[in-house]
Design an enzyme around this catalytic site. Structure first.
Site, PDB file in Angstrom:
ATOM      1  CD  GLU A 212      -2.447  -1.226   2.787  1.00 59.08           C
ATOM      2  OE1 GLU A 212      -3.120  -2.227   3.063  1.00 59.08           O
ATOM      3  OE2 GLU A 212      -2.223  -0.307   3.611  1.00 59.08           O
ATOM      4  CE  LYS A 214       5.537   4.580   6.878  1.00 60.29           C
ATOM      5  NZ  LYS A 214       5.217   5.915   7.387  1.00 60.29           N
ATOM      6  NE  ARG A 234       2.368   6.027  15.974  1.00 60.31           N
ATOM      7  CZ  ARG A 234       3.259   5.638  15.076  1.00 60.31           C
ATOM      8  NH1 ARG A 234       3.155   6.035  13.827  1.00 60.31           N
ATOM      9  NH2 ARG A 234       4.258   4.895  15.413  1.00 60.31           N
ATOM     10  CD  GLU A 263      -0.946   8.296   8.006  1.00 58.89           C
ATOM     11  OE1 GLU A 263      -1.228   7.410   8.832  1.00 58.89           O
ATOM     12  OE2 GLU A 263       0.077   8.991   8.095  1.00 58.89           O
ATOM     13  CG  PHE A 303      -4.352   1.664   6.152  1.00 59.37           C
ATOM     14  CD1 PHE A 303      -4.253   0.988   7.351  1.00 59.37           C
ATOM     15  CD2 PHE A 303      -3.915   2.979   6.076  1.00 59.37           C
ATOM     16  CE1 PHE A 303      -3.731   1.613   8.460  1.00 59.37           C
ATOM     17  CE2 PHE A 303      -3.393   3.611   7.190  1.00 59.37           C
ATOM     18  CZ  PHE A 303      -3.298   2.928   8.390  1.00 59.37           C
ATOM     19  NE  ARG A 375       7.494  -0.456  16.492  1.00 59.20           N
ATOM     20  CZ  ARG A 375       7.127   0.670  15.878  1.00 59.20           C
ATOM     21  NH1 ARG A 375       7.092   0.721  14.567  1.00 59.20           N
ATOM     22  NH2 ARG A 375       6.778   1.724  16.572  1.00 59.20           N
ATOM     23  CE  LYS A 381       8.678   2.036  10.416  1.00 57.94           C
ATOM     24  NZ  LYS A 381       8.263   2.932  11.490  1.00 57.94           N
TER      25      LYS A 381
HETATM   26  P1  AMP Z   1       6.037   5.046  11.053  1.00 55.67           P
HETATM   27  O1  AMP Z   1       5.293   6.178  11.692  1.00 55.67           O
HETATM   28  O2  AMP Z   1       7.171   5.456  10.210  1.00 55.67           O
HETATM   29  O3  AMP Z   1       6.334   3.939  12.037  1.00 55.67           O
HETATM   30  O4  AMP Z   1       5.037   4.367  10.006  1.00 55.67           O
HETATM   31  C1  AMP Z   1       3.810   3.820  10.400  1.00 55.67           C
HETATM   32  C2  AMP Z   1       2.733   4.841  10.149  1.00 55.67           C
HETATM   33  O5  AMP Z   1       2.540   5.052   8.755  1.00 55.67           O
HETATM   34  C3  AMP Z   1       1.369   4.388  10.607  1.00 55.67           C
HETATM   35  O6  AMP Z   1       1.186   4.579  11.984  1.00 55.67           O
HETATM   36  C4  AMP Z   1       0.445   5.263   9.791  1.00 55.67           C
HETATM   37  O7  AMP Z   1       0.215   6.487  10.477  1.00 55.67           O
HETATM   38  C5  AMP Z   1       1.250   5.573   8.547  1.00 55.67           C
HETATM   39  N1  AMP Z   1       0.696   4.990   7.323  1.00 55.67           N
HETATM   40  C6  AMP Z   1       0.598   5.645   6.155  1.00 55.67           C
HETATM   41  N2  AMP Z   1       0.070   4.868   5.207  1.00 55.67           N
HETATM   42  C7  AMP Z   1      -0.194   3.668   5.786  1.00 55.67           C
HETATM   43  C8  AMP Z   1      -0.736   2.432   5.318  1.00 55.67           C
HETATM   44  N3  AMP Z   1      -1.119   2.275   4.042  1.00 55.67           N
HETATM   45  N4  AMP Z   1      -0.844   1.424   6.211  1.00 55.67           N
HETATM   46  C9  AMP Z   1      -0.439   1.560   7.493  1.00 55.67           C
HETATM   47  N5  AMP Z   1       0.079   2.702   7.992  1.00 55.67           N
HETATM   48  C10 AMP Z   1       0.213   3.746   7.153  1.00 55.67           C
END
Ligand code: AMP
Length: 518
Positions: A212, A214, A234, A263, A303, A375, A381
């Site tokens: 997906e 991000k 969050r 998001e 999502f 997690r 990611k």
């Molecule tokens: P990070 O904040 O770098 O740990 O990345 C995770 C965050 O990416 C999630 O908590 C979401 O806020 C964001 N995010 C954006 N797009 C997506 C997606 N398609 N699926 C899950 N999380 C997403």
């Protein structure tokens, strides 16, 4: 009926007990001994709350009145204290201050010195017995002789330790096992692990994965039942009032009661995504919301679907949850997605995501359940990390686990002959590296105010960041968001670090793909 004096005595013993296990046993025994209808209050008081978490009432006072003479009378019970707190919280309108004062004076009059002390601590929100929510959770499991995992899971779904304790007491392990998500009780969002390559991802997900986009915005969890909608971030703050446009979207969807995960991204007038900082203005706004809604529209990308038609889906596989999501949304407001089974296809999708200005992609295991707060390798990611080379110009002394180390590093880029602060970080080093870095920086110390040690600018580190932001505090005008040391650059001299001009150019380049606030 349990006497409040017993609670105060427990508090004293907890204060005098150092070991975690001993504390847990004391709390468990207390919870097993109170009456079933006192359990919820006992847990609230143990966590220094006048009411259970899910009870929206607030006391609105700072402490007990002082100097109230002791009046004696029948001993105070937990229930008496709960009723007095309820009376205080419910006093509203004209004369409410006086009514609150009277209730509290009456309560204080019935309490002994020790009881007053613990009443005061509950009102103040700090019991100072070294008992955390986690320890209470363990004690609930011990008291109910239930499986700790079952208690944890129930706590995720009920969002309130008092409710968990009451359920455990009333129905034991079986009732706990049957606990499930409910509308308007937000769940911790599932999180992702960082992956660097698609080969690892495909291996971990059994040869096929759902990719997906991000989106670089903010996480939202949207609940709806009937016409009521609730939105949480969050970190589970309620932002429903700031996002009437998201509420309107939710009201237009099918399948309520539902819980969706997604998001939101703020857009500029031409529809390009705005930096995170701008989006936060939307989240914080509670007055004049409508004007900001027009000025800064939001794009929603759902999502996940954790409940549909009132049926919890968190244990269903991702593929099934996505089908439910597609049905609820009718295909609108969805995250861009592709299912791939080769590294080439994955890279093509990733290239499409970054070309469209997004941070990277998420990769999700099609068979995986939704793990609130978890997690792991079910979700990855993959970002194209940006880095700059900074010079450490000062360091703060650590606290807690980092005591004894210089552990919070002030990062600077080159600015003419000098250096300009652009951020701080304590992330990215191992314990051994902290130790070595502390020694190295001490040898470079220029001055020390007891907290911050300024050092000769000699150590160069490669710093990863998420975004370059405008900074009102740094004279450089820029700050690295989510700075993290990627590695030490022993091979670089300070004169080879990134310059402020280069950083400005990187800042500007962000707007090639992102919109800019007005
Ligand atoms: P990070 O904040 O770098 O740990 O990345 C995770 C965050 O990416 C999630 O908590 C979401 O806020 C964001 N995010 C954006 N797009 C997506 C997606 N398609 N699926 C899950 N999380 C997403």
């Amino acid at each position: 009926m349990t006497r409040f004096a017993d609670f105060a005595a427990l508090g004293r013993r907890l204060e005098a007990t150092a070991g975690r296990l001993d504390k847990r046993r004391l709390v468990a025994r207390f919870l097993a001994a109170v009456e079933p209808d006192e359990v919820a209050l006992a847990v609230a008081f143990l966590t220094a709350k006048p009411f259970p978490t899910s009870d929206p009432r607030v006391l609105g006072v700072r402490g007990l009145p002082r100097g109230v003479p002791e009046r004696g009378g029948p001993p105070l019970t937990l229930t008496d204290v709960g009723a007095a707190f309820a009376g205080v919280a419910e006093a509203t309108g004209a004369g409410s201050r006086r009514a609150r004062e009277e209730r509290l004076t009456e309560l204080a009059g019935r309490a002994s010195g020790e009881e007053r002390e613990f009443l005061g601590r509950i009102i103040g929100g700090e019991l100072r017995t070294g008992v955390s929510g986690g320890l209470v959770l363990e004690a609930i499991a011990e008291a109910a002789q239930a499986d700790l995992e079952a208690v944890r899971r129930a706590a995720l779904f009920l969002g309130d330790l008092s409710a968990v304790a009451a359920l455990a007491r009333a129905g034991g392990a079986a009732a706990l096992a049957g606990a499930s998500p409910r509308p308007f009780v937000p769940l911790l969002p599932m999180l992702a692990e960082i992956a660097t390559g698609f080969d690892d991802v495909l291996r971990a997900h059994g040869g096929r994965t759902a990719l997906e986009f991000k989106y670089d915005g903010a996480r939202v969890q949207v609940h709806r039942e009937g016409e009521r909608v609730g939105i949480w971030t969050r970190r589970l703050s309620d932002v429903t009032r700031s996002l009437p446009d998201v509420v309107a979207v939710a009201r237009g969807l099918a399948g309520a009661p539902f819980i969706l995960d997604g998001e939101v991204v703020a857009l500029d007038a031409s529809g390009r995504p705005l930096p995170f900082q701008e989006l936060m203005r939307r989240f914080r706004r509670v007055h004049g919301v409508e004007a900001l809604v027009r000025e800064m529209p939001l794009a929603l990308h759902f999502f996940d679907c954790l409940m549909v038609d009132g049926r919890p889906l968190i244990d269903a596989p991702y593929a099934e949850r996505w089908e439910a999501l597609a049905r609820v949304t009718g295909g609108r407001h969805l995250a861009e997605r592709a299912i791939v089974d080769s590294v080439e296809a994955a890279q093509a999708f990733h290239a499409r995501a970054t070309a469209a200005g997004h941070e990277g992609v998420m990769a999700k295991d099609l068979a995986s359940p939704y793990e609130p707060g978890g997690r792991g390798k079910r979700w990855f990611k993959l970002k194209a990390a940006e880095t700059v080379d900074c010079v450490i110009i000062a360091a703060d002394r650590g606290s807690g686990r980092r005591v004894g180390w210089l552990s919070n590093y002030h990062l600077a880029v080159r600015d003419g002959d000098g250096f300009a602060d652009v951020g701080k970080t304590f992330k990215g080093l191992t314990d051994a590296q902290f130790t070595a870095m502390t020694e190295r920086l001490r040898a470079l110390a220029l001055d020390d105010d007891g907290y911050t040690v300024r050092v000769r600018p000699e150590v160069v580190v490669e710093v990863e960041y998420n975004e370059i932001q405008r900074s009102p505090t740094y004279p450089s005008g820029l700050a690295l968001r989510f700075a993290r040391i990627a590695r030490l650059r022993e091979d670089k001299a300070p004169g080879q670090a990134t310059t402020l001009d280069e950083l400005r150019a990187l800042y500007e380049r962000q707007f090639a793909t992102k919109g800019r606030a007005g």
